[in-house]
Design an enzyme around this catalytic site. Structure first.
Site, PDB file in Angstrom:
ATOM      1  CB  SER A  84       6.794   3.618   3.541  1.00 28.05           C
ATOM      2  OG  SER A  84       7.096   2.572   2.648  1.00 28.05           O
ATOM      3  CE  LYS A  92       4.138  -0.334   3.991  1.00 33.19           C
ATOM      4  NZ  LYS A  92       5.050   0.325   3.057  1.00 33.19           N
ATOM      5  CB  SER A 115       8.229  -0.178   5.585  1.00 31.72           C
ATOM      6  OG  SER A 115       7.401   0.812   5.024  1.00 31.72           O
TER       7      SER A 115
END
Length: 191
Positions: free
Chosen positions: A23, A26, A83
């Site tokens: 993640s 991101k 997320s």
């Protein structure tokens, strides 16, 4: 461990070993959104739409139906706080016209930032063998986000948000357990 003011590395172990960013990907997705806003190609009150591709993303996600909409501001917060994998695709499609083009834009931005050992293949960090980065490269991205876009600093330190009646909480436990922590993100996949 590095000083964001000047980029000086204070402590490191295996900082050039490639690993899957999960993640943390991101951060780049948000960075490109911030750049698009700064360039006037995107506004916080614009809407992003949930496509079939976005809807198909596995959790963590907010789970909008195909055609569901969010403002860019809400989408950015859901991307950072929850997320949300579906929201990453929604933003990618809005910013670059397609997920495929957004991935090319991610890799171009990585090159521009000097992230020499990073390759992106999706906007959300879901498991992909070829999606890799290094700790050193991530420091370059984190520093760029913090120094180029300080106006969005509060997004990274938020521990929760609401979309209607739904409360979305952060996966970043450091924000609640480590005094002084103010972001950016955490990332984990079993792979």
């Amino acid at each position: 461990l590095f000083d964001a003011a000047d980029g000086k590395i204070l402590y490191a172990e295996e900082m050039d070993d490639q690993w899957h960013p999960a993640s943390l990907t991101k951060i780049m997705t948000a960075y490109l959104a911030f750049k698009a806003i700064k360039a006037g190609r995107l506004r916080l009150d614009d809407t992003v739409v949930c496509s079939e591709q976005a809807n198909k993303q596995p959790p963590s996600k907010i789970g909008l139906p195909v055609g569901g909409q969010l403002t860019v501001e809400t989408a950015l917060q859901a991307l950072i706080i929850k997320s949300a994998n579906d929201v990453a695709v929604m933003l990618a499609e809005k910013i670059s016209g397609s997920e495929h083009q957004f991935i090319a834009d991610m890799n171009a931005a990585a090159r521009d930032l000097g992230m020499t050992r990073t390759v992106f293949v999706n906007p959300n960090g879901l498991p992909a063998v070829n999606q890799v980065t290094t700790a050193r490269d991530l420091t370059k991205l984190a520093r760029a986000v913090a120094t180029e876009f300080p106006e969005y600093g509060a997004y990274w330190s938020m521990t929760q948000m609401r979309i209607g009646k739904i409360r979305l909480g952060s996966h970043n436990g450091l924000l609640k357990t480590f005094e002084g922590a103010d972001g950016l993100k955490t990332g984990f996949t079993c792979g």
